[in-house]
Design an enzyme around this catalytic site. Structure first.
Site, PDB file in Angstrom:
ATOM      1  N   ASP A  22       0.854  -1.192   0.000  1.00 18.00           N
ATOM      2  CA  ASP A  22       0.000   0.000   0.000  1.00 18.00           C
ATOM      3  C   ASP A  22       0.888   1.239   0.000  1.00 18.00           C
ATOM      4  OD1 ASP A  22      -2.096   1.774   0.362  1.00 18.00           O
ATOM      5  OD2 ASP A  22      -2.220   1.427   2.534  1.00 18.00           O
ATOM      6  N   ASN A  24      -0.787   4.637  -0.274  1.00 23.83           N
ATOM      7  CA  ASN A  24      -1.511   5.830   0.189  1.00 23.83           C
ATOM      8  C   ASN A  24      -2.178   5.609   1.548  1.00 23.83           C
ATOM      9  OD1 ASN A  24      -3.468   4.092  -0.631  1.00 23.83           O
ATOM     10  ND2 ASN A  24      -4.645   5.593  -1.802  1.00 23.83           N
ATOM     11  N   ASP A  26      -4.416   3.587   2.739  1.00 20.31           N
ATOM     12  CA  ASP A  26      -5.824   3.229   2.955  1.00 20.31           C
ATOM     13  C   ASP A  26      -5.947   1.758   3.365  1.00 20.31           C
ATOM     14  OD1 ASP A  26      -5.196   1.986   0.595  1.00 20.31           O
ATOM     15  OD2 ASP A  26      -6.903   2.778  -0.545  1.00 20.31           O
ATOM     16  N   ASP A  30      -1.743  -1.266  -3.826  1.00 28.01           N
ATOM     17  CA  ASP A  30      -2.060  -0.539  -5.054  1.00 28.01           C
ATOM     18  C   ASP A  30      -0.954  -0.709  -6.090  1.00 28.01           C
ATOM     19  OD1 ASP A  30      -0.147   1.285  -3.863  1.00 28.01           O
ATOM     20  OD2 ASP A  30      -1.829   2.057  -2.661  1.00 28.01           O
ATOM     21  N   ASP A 201      -9.652 -16.568 -15.859  1.00 24.59           N
ATOM     22  CA  ASP A 201     -10.427 -17.030 -14.714  1.00 24.59           C
ATOM     23  C   ASP A 201     -11.390 -18.145 -15.129  1.00 24.59           C
ATOM     24  OD1 ASP A 201     -10.929 -16.331 -11.886  1.00 24.59           O
ATOM     25  OD2 ASP A 201     -12.968 -15.920 -12.568  1.00 24.59           O
ATOM     26  N   GLU A 264      -7.037 -21.006 -15.684  1.00 23.58           N
ATOM     27  CA  GLU A 264      -7.410 -21.584 -14.387  1.00 23.58           C
ATOM     28  C   GLU A 264      -8.386 -22.723 -14.645  1.00 23.58           C
ATOM     29  OE1 GLU A 264      -9.556 -20.635 -10.098  1.00 23.58           O
ATOM     30  OE2 GLU A 264     -10.306 -19.734 -11.923  1.00 23.58           O
TER      31      GLU A 264
HETATM   32  C1  GLC Z   1     -11.658 -17.844  -9.705  1.00 24.59           C
HETATM   33  C2  GLC Z   1     -10.851 -16.904  -8.861  1.00 24.59           C
HETATM   34  C3  GLC Z   1     -11.569 -16.705  -7.556  1.00 24.59           C
HETATM   35  C4  GLC Z   1     -12.895 -16.078  -7.836  1.00 24.59           C
HETATM   36  C5  GLC Z   1     -13.706 -16.928  -8.820  1.00 24.59           C
HETATM   37  C6  GLC Z   1     -14.864 -16.174  -9.372  1.00 24.59           C
HETATM   38  O1  GLC Z   1     -11.729 -19.106  -9.151  1.00 24.59           O
HETATM   39  O2  GLC Z   1      -9.546 -17.389  -8.702  1.00 24.59           O
HETATM   40  O3  GLC Z   1     -10.821 -15.922  -6.675  1.00 24.59           O
HETATM   41  O4  GLC Z   1     -13.637 -15.930  -6.671  1.00 24.59           O
HETATM   42  O5  GLC Z   1     -12.932 -17.303  -9.921  1.00 24.59           O
HETATM   43  O6  GLC Z   1     -14.430 -15.186 -10.264  1.00 24.59           O
HETATM   44 CA    CA Z   2      -3.697   1.889  -1.196  1.00 22.38          CA
END
Ligand code: GLC
Ligand code: CA
Length: 526
Positions: A22, A24, A26, A30, A201, A264
């Protein structure tokens, strides 16, 4: 087989941006933070930076619910920050790959807002809308991976839409040609900016059965299984149409030169390897999660290595991974001693390794007090251990307050061990896990036998896993003691190159060598 492409030779490092650095204060990491840590990654010796989603998002699923595919969420920075980061990455000869989340958008994405506005809208068909079943309930029995029915009723247009995850993450319809083009344009947008590829994903979920047939009951499910695991996902996962789509994604990438399509995919080996595609025109690397899923025993690991290697299509390049932002940290799963053995395994197997941030310092799962739980996977189905916050806690950089991650309040608690288990501290220790990672990475980078070399003789002898890596120049024998007792191994004699204990480099032995509990050795035999 000679590894020639950068994604075959290199080591991938996953950054979960909320938790890396991080700037900033928060409490949320980032892009500017990642920039300040690039030299750390160079020094560690990794090559490819994979950054989890950084796009505008309501953050219901921490960025996996995207409301604009071509922007940067204000919490992470701006497009200008992104360009600066990319430039700095390329200047250091690193590669940058981004997340592509093509199965669903956020329910706040303008595409979905349009789609749900009326049945006549031109984007209606961009999502999966169906009438209620005869009894008024959901169209079929498909479940959400985050619990409950996968169908959500829309009162305005009187139809259900399907969501594989949260109801705030409606699934798109990949059968629609204009949706498909719009998604490919997203890839082009980032490729034009100069990124080197994408981690796609839930690649195996993108197509659903055209007839929306009911899923059968999972015979292995039981009363105590989370609801999301009580059916077999036959009709809403791994559909045959997917392979054509993956090939078209790949051809978008290929038109930009050597780019990486990392998928994935949680599937058994035989189904997984089909994602390399016909004549390797599919995913460059379908993620191989076998080491995450298998029992931590020498015989089990030997078996999956052999099965996986045997199942690879001709010319397909393997890959291995120990953890990610959805899985328990390796050090918690197998213990601190075995995490060092795991590191040696990951970095000496044949194929591209992926390191999850913090693995290199042995970060452990952090217990999250109930009132601080963030992850919807835990909130929606509490008590099954499905929550992913424990493996997403801030990177421990130093022993200052908040571990050098932030000067504010971190969005997830730090591990209690951070005052000692942090980058600065472990860097000074000659036998730390971080020193071990650095040494193994350096060894891999400087020995072609460990990159392109053959993998042979994968066997388990009791608790010891053994294999050989070699090319015409070098021959390494790897011996990994997966047990907690000393083991005697008879060998021809040779020299220790690295021990996971980091205390007997160049040790010469005759005939026998003993492996201490949880010791891994890389040796040159005579
Ligand atoms: C994939 C991501 C996971 C996310 C899911 C829905 O498995 O790695 O973190 O919650 O997809 O997008
Ligand atoms: Ca930040």
């Amino acid at each position: 087989m000679q590894a020639t492409a950068w994604w075959q030779r290199g080591i991938i490092y996953e950054v979960y941006p909320r938790s890396f650095q991080d700037t900033n204060n928060d409490g949320i990491g980032d892009l500017a933070g990642i920039l300040t840590r690039l030299d750390y990654l160079v020094e560690l010796g990794v090559d490819v930076l994979w950054v989890a989603p950084i796009y505008p998002s309501p953050m219901e699923d921490f960025g996996y619910d995207i409301s604009d595919y071509c922007g940067i969420d204000g919490r992470f920075g701006t497009l200008a920050d992104f360009d600066e980061l990319l430039k700095a990455v390329l200047e250091r000869d690193l590669k940058l790959i981004l997340a592509f989340v093509p199965n669903h958008t956020s329910n706040k994405h303008p595409w979905f807002l349009e789609s749900r506005s009326s049945r006549e809208n031109s984007k209606r068909d961009w999502y999966l809308w169906r009438d209620a079943s005869e009894d008024g309930g959901p169209p079929n029995n498909w479940l959400s991976n985050f619990g409950g029915s996968g169908w959500e009723w829309d009162a305005t247009t009187k139809q259900y839409y399907y969501h594989s995850f949260l109801k705030q993450q409606p699934d798109v319809n990949w059968r629609n040609p204009s949706l498909r083009e719009a998604m490919f344009d997203v890839l082009r947008f980032w490729l034009d900016r100069g990124v080197d590829g994408f981690r796609v994903d839930v690649m195996w979920l993108l197509f659903k059965d055209e007839q929306f047939r009911n899923n059968p009951i999972n015979p292995a499910g039981h009363e105590n299984s989370p609801a999301s695991q009580r059916l077999l996902p036959i009709f809403n996962a791994d559909r045959p149409e997917i392979h054509g789509l993956v090939a078209s994604m790949r051809s978008v990438l290929d038109s930009y030169g050597e780019r990486l399509l990392l998928g994935e995919i949680y599937l058994p080996i035989n189904q997984l390897v089909l994602y390399y595609g016909k004549d390797l025109t599919g995913a460059s690397l379908p993620f191989n999660f076998q080491l995450i899923q298998c029992a931590w025993r020498a015989d089990a690991i030997a078996q999956i290595i052999r099965e996986y290697e045997a199942a690879l299509p001709p010319g397909a390049w393997p890959n291995w991974v120990l953890g990610n932002h959805d899985q328990a940290r390796i050090s918690s799963r197998v213990g601190a001693e075995q995490a060092r053995v795991a590191a040696m395994l990951l970095l000496t197997l044949r194929g591209t390794p992926t390191i999850y941030y913090g693995e290199e310092i042995g970060m452990r799962n952090v217990m999250i007090p109930p009132q601080e739980v963030q992850d919807p996977a835990e909130k929606n189905q509490p008590g099954f251990g499905l929550g992913r916050d424990p493996e997403r806690t801030p990177m421990s950089w130093d022993s200052s307050r908040s571990a050098g991650f932030t000067e504010g309040k971190p969005w997830l608690p730090l591990g209690e061990d951070y005052p000692t288990r942090n980058v600065v501290n472990l860097s000074c220790q000659r036998d730390s896990i971080l020193t071990l990672y650095r040494k193994l990475i350096r060894l891999r980078r400087s020995n072609e036998a460990l990159i392109s070399g053959r993998l042979k003789g994968v066997v388990a002898n009791g608790n010891v896993l053994r294999y050989e890596r070699s090319d015409d120049v070098k021959h390494f024998t790897i011996l990994l003691n997966l047990g907690h007792e000393q083991e005697e191994i008879s060998l021809e004699g040779g020299r220790v190159v690295v021990s996971t204990y980091l205390d007997r480099e160049d040790y010469l032995f005759e005939r026998n060598i003993s492996l201490r509990p949880s010791e891994g050795l890389i040796v040159n035999l005579r």
